[in-house]
Scaffold this motif. Structure first.
Motif, PDB file in Angstrom:
ATOM      1  N   ASP A   1       0.817  -1.215   0.000  1.00 19.43           N
ATOM      2  CA  ASP A   1       0.000   0.000   0.000  1.00 19.43           C
ATOM      3  C   ASP A   1       0.851   1.266   0.000  1.00 19.43           C
ATOM      4  O   ASP A   1       0.328   2.358  -0.229  1.00 19.43           O
ATOM      5  N   LEU A   2       2.151   1.123   0.252  1.00 10.76           N
ATOM      6  CA  LEU A   2       3.040   2.277   0.150  1.00 10.76           C
ATOM      7  C   LEU A   2       3.302   2.665  -1.295  1.00 10.76           C
ATOM      8  O   LEU A   2       3.815   3.762  -1.563  1.00 10.76           O
ATOM      9  N   PHE A   3       2.934   1.776  -2.226  1.00 12.76           N
ATOM     10  CA  PHE A   3       3.166   2.007  -3.655  1.00 12.76           C
ATOM     11  C   PHE A   3       1.869   2.468  -4.320  1.00 12.76           C
ATOM     12  O   PHE A   3       0.769   2.263  -3.805  1.00 12.76           O
ATOM     13  N   THR A   4       2.022   3.068  -5.487  1.00 11.17           N
ATOM     14  CA  THR A   4       0.862   3.387  -6.310  1.00 11.17           C
ATOM     15  C   THR A   4       0.301   2.086  -6.887  1.00 11.17           C
ATOM     16  O   THR A   4       0.932   1.033  -6.811  1.00 11.17           O
ATOM     17  N   THR A   5      -0.885   2.159  -7.467  1.00 12.52           N
ATOM     18  CA  THR A   5      -1.522   0.938  -7.999  1.00 12.52           C
ATOM     19  C   THR A   5      -0.685   0.290  -9.099  1.00 12.52           C
ATOM     20  O   THR A   5      -0.741  -0.927  -9.277  1.00 12.52           O
ATOM     21  N   ASP A   6       0.094   1.108  -9.822  1.00  9.67           N
ATOM     22  CA  ASP A   6       0.963   0.567 -10.874  1.00  9.67           C
ATOM     23  C   ASP A   6       2.427   0.589 -10.428  1.00  9.67           C
ATOM     24  O   ASP A   6       3.340   0.609 -11.262  1.00  9.67           O
ATOM     25  N   GLY A   7       2.644   0.574  -9.110  1.00  2.51           N
ATOM     26  CA  GLY A   7       3.997   0.669  -8.571  1.00  2.51           C
ATOM     27  C   GLY A   7       4.889  -0.500  -8.953  1.00  2.51           C
ATOM     28  O   GLY A   7       4.425  -1.628  -9.166  1.00  2.51           O
ATOM     29  N   VAL A   8       6.197  -0.212  -9.013  1.00  2.00           N
ATOM     30  CA  VAL A   8       7.191  -1.218  -9.417  1.00  2.00           C
ATOM     31  C   VAL A   8       8.349  -1.203  -8.428  1.00  2.00           C
ATOM     32  O   VAL A   8       8.820  -0.133  -8.023  1.00  2.00           O
ATOM     33  N   PHE A   9       8.789  -2.388  -8.020  1.00  2.00           N
ATOM     34  CA  PHE A   9      10.015  -2.535  -7.240  1.00  2.00           C
ATOM     35  C   PHE A   9      10.931  -3.473  -8.002  1.00  2.00           C
ATOM     36  O   PHE A   9      10.535  -4.586  -8.349  1.00  2.00           O
ATOM     37  N   GLU A  10      12.143  -3.017  -8.263  1.00  2.00           N
ATOM     38  CA  GLU A  10      13.075  -3.865  -9.003  1.00  2.00           C
ATOM     39  C   GLU A  10      14.484  -3.737  -8.457  1.00  2.00           C
ATOM     40  O   GLU A  10      14.852  -2.712  -7.867  1.00  2.00           O
ATOM     41  N   CYS A  11      15.237  -4.808  -8.641  1.00  2.00           N
ATOM     42  CA  CYS A  11      16.648  -4.824  -8.296  1.00  2.00           C
ATOM     43  C   CYS A  11      17.458  -4.759  -9.579  1.00  2.00           C
ATOM     44  O   CYS A  11      16.997  -5.186 -10.645  1.00  2.00           O
ATOM     45  N   ALA A  12      18.666  -4.230  -9.462  1.00  2.00           N
ATOM     46  CA  ALA A  12      19.513  -4.086 -10.651  1.00  2.00           C
ATOM     47  C   ALA A  12      19.885  -5.428 -11.250  1.00  2.00           C
ATOM     48  O   ALA A  12      20.295  -5.501 -12.416  1.00  2.00           O
TER      49      ALA A  12
ATOM     50  N   ALA B   1      23.739  -6.919   3.466  1.00  2.00           N
ATOM     51  CA  ALA B   1      23.766  -6.334   2.125  1.00  2.00           C
ATOM     52  C   ALA B   1      23.688  -4.819   2.246  1.00  2.00           C
ATOM     53  O   ALA B   1      23.247  -4.288   3.271  1.00  2.00           O
ATOM     54  N   PHE B   2      24.130  -4.150   1.202  1.00  2.00           N
ATOM     55  CA  PHE B   2      24.083  -2.684   1.159  1.00  2.00           C
ATOM     56  C   PHE B   2      23.585  -2.276  -0.226  1.00  2.00           C
ATOM     57  O   PHE B   2      24.061  -2.784  -1.245  1.00  2.00           O
ATOM     58  N   TYR B   3      22.609  -1.370  -0.254  1.00  2.00           N
ATOM     59  CA  TYR B   3      21.990  -0.965  -1.515  1.00  2.00           C
ATOM     60  C   TYR B   3      21.969   0.552  -1.658  1.00  2.00           C
ATOM     61  O   TYR B   3      21.828   1.286  -0.672  1.00  2.00           O
ATOM     62  N   ASP B   4      22.116   1.000  -2.890  1.00  2.00           N
ATOM     63  CA  ASP B   4      21.736   2.364  -3.260  1.00  2.00           C
ATOM     64  C   ASP B   4      20.273   2.294  -3.680  1.00  2.00           C
ATOM     65  O   ASP B   4      19.914   1.520  -4.575  1.00  2.00           O
ATOM     66  N   LEU B   5      19.441   3.102  -3.042  1.00  2.00           N
ATOM     67  CA  LEU B   5      18.007   3.037  -3.264  1.00  2.00           C
ATOM     68  C   LEU B   5      17.532   4.309  -3.966  1.00  2.00           C
ATOM     69  O   LEU B   5      17.730   5.423  -3.466  1.00  2.00           O
ATOM     70  N   ASP B   6      16.932   4.143  -5.127  1.00  2.00           N
ATOM     71  CA  ASP B   6      16.385   5.260  -5.899  1.00  2.00           C
ATOM     72  C   ASP B   6      14.872   5.108  -5.988  1.00  2.00           C
ATOM     73  O   ASP B   6      14.371   4.116  -6.537  1.00  2.00           O
ATOM     74  N   LEU B   7      14.154   6.076  -5.442  1.00  2.00           N
ATOM     75  CA  LEU B   7      12.698   6.033  -5.425  1.00  2.00           C
ATOM     76  C   LEU B   7      12.122   7.195  -6.216  1.00  2.00           C
ATOM     77  O   LEU B   7      12.652   8.316  -6.166  1.00  2.00           O
ATOM     78  N   THR B   8      11.041   6.921  -6.925  1.00  2.00           N
ATOM     79  CA  THR B   8      10.235   7.975  -7.535  1.00  2.00           C
ATOM     80  C   THR B   8       8.895   7.995  -6.821  1.00  2.00           C
ATOM     81  O   THR B   8       8.221   6.963  -6.735  1.00  2.00           O
ATOM     82  N   LEU B   9       8.530   9.159  -6.276  1.00  2.00           N
ATOM     83  CA  LEU B   9       7.300   9.287  -5.509  1.00  2.00           C
ATOM     84  C   LEU B   9       6.268  10.061  -6.322  1.00  2.00           C
ATOM     85  O   LEU B   9       6.609  10.987  -7.060  1.00  2.00           O
ATOM     86  N   ARG B  10       5.019   9.668  -6.152  1.00  2.00           N
ATOM     87  CA  ARG B  10       3.914  10.355  -6.815  1.00  2.00           C
ATOM     88  C   ARG B  10       2.852  10.682  -5.770  1.00  2.00           C
ATOM     89  O   ARG B  10       2.546   9.841  -4.916  1.00  2.00           O
TER      90      ARG B  10
ATOM     91  N   ILE C   1       5.064   5.437  -3.529  1.00  2.00           N
ATOM     92  CA  ILE C   1       6.189   5.054  -4.391  1.00  2.00           C
ATOM     93  C   ILE C   1       5.647   4.548  -5.725  1.00  2.00           C
ATOM     94  O   ILE C   1       4.873   3.593  -5.748  1.00  2.00           O
ATOM     95  N   SER C   2       6.059   5.181  -6.805  1.00  2.00           N
ATOM     96  CA  SER C   2       5.655   4.685  -8.123  1.00  2.00           C
ATOM     97  C   SER C   2       6.727   3.788  -8.725  1.00  2.00           C
ATOM     98  O   SER C   2       6.420   2.894  -9.528  1.00  2.00           O
ATOM     99  N   HIS C   3       7.979   4.000  -8.318  1.00  2.00           N
ATOM    100  CA  HIS C   3       9.059   3.142  -8.824  1.00  2.00           C
ATOM    101  C   HIS C   3      10.186   3.113  -7.807  1.00  2.00           C
ATOM    102  O   HIS C   3      10.555   4.145  -7.239  1.00  2.00           O
ATOM    103  N   ALA C   4      10.705   1.932  -7.559  1.00  2.00           N
ATOM    104  CA  ALA C   4      11.836   1.753  -6.641  1.00  2.00           C
ATOM    105  C   ALA C   4      12.893   0.891  -7.309  1.00  2.00           C
ATOM    106  O   ALA C   4      12.586  -0.175  -7.852  1.00  2.00           O
ATOM    107  N   LEU C   5      14.137   1.348  -7.276  1.00  2.00           N
ATOM    108  CA  LEU C   5      15.260   0.599  -7.843  1.00  2.00           C
ATOM    109  C   LEU C   5      16.321   0.433  -6.757  1.00  2.00           C
ATOM    110  O   LEU C   5      16.800   1.413  -6.186  1.00  2.00           O
TER     111      LEU C   5
END
Length: 215
Positions: free
Chosen positions: A93-104, A167-176, A183-187
């Protein structure tokens, strides 16, 4: 005779003083006006212009208001807590209805149904002992007022391994903004090598060498 001369001298002195008095007053008036104008001129020169470049540059460094920063920080906190405590529906529910979470590395989850499965996967893999810490967020406006980008670090600590970095990640989020910020997109881009993996590999190597020594 001398009395008449004294009176004449006194009268002439009084007349000369009365004649010079207006000139003295005029001189004082002119002196006052000159002094007053100089003071005013000095004050005007000392005043800084209201729209100076320095003041314009110092007005605000960031375009993100405090309330928006608090909303984004709360979103990131829920991101970590819901992920760590196996609350799939709440995390999705933290994401938009078309939200995406992806790893590199290519893994990708789209939509609420797929997103809701990730917390249980993380919980199972980390035996409930992984904790995600999101730090150093940089919040920036996008082209529209309805979107923002967040760049942050995400550490995954393994509490079963004395808080080692799993693990350690660089996290890039696009919020709408849709009723609230989502969150509309998370990488997530992996950085370095897993410390826990190194610990596990070392333990396996020690076990293998111990077995060989027994043979």
């Amino acid at each position: 005779m001398w009395i008449w001369q004294a009176m004449t001298c006194a009268l002439s002195t009084i007349r000369s003083k009365s004649a010079s008095a207006p000139r003295s007053a005029r001189s004082q008036s002119r002196y006052f006006r000159r002094t007053h104008s100089r003071v005013q001129g000095g004050e005007s020169r000392n005043k800084r212009p209201k729209n100076s470049k320095l003041e314009s540059a110092m007005v605000c460094i960031s375009t993100i208001d405090i309330q928006t920063r608090l909303d984004v920080q709360e979103l990131l906190s829920h991101f970590s807590h819901f992920l760590d405590h196996d609350r799939g529906a709440c995390w999705a529910d933290l994401f938009t209805t078309d939200g995406v979470f992806e790893c590199a590395d290519g893994n990708r989850l789209c939509g609420a149904a797929e997103l809701a499965t990730l917390p249980s996967m993380v919980n199972e893999r980390g035996h409930g002992a992984w904790r995600h810490l999101i730090t150093a967020p940089i919040i920036q406006r996008c082209n529209t007022r309805k979107e923002m980008s967040v760049h942050a670090y995400c550490q995954v600590l393994d509490m079963d391994e004395n808080s080692a970095v799993a693990a350690f990640y660089d996290l890039d989020l696009t919020l709408r903004h849709a009723a609230r910020w989502r969150i509309s997109h998370a990488l997530a881009r992996r950085v370095g090598v897993s410390v826990s993996a190194n610990i596990g590999a070392a333990a396996m190597a020690n076990t293998a060498s111990a077995q060989r020594s027994l043979q």
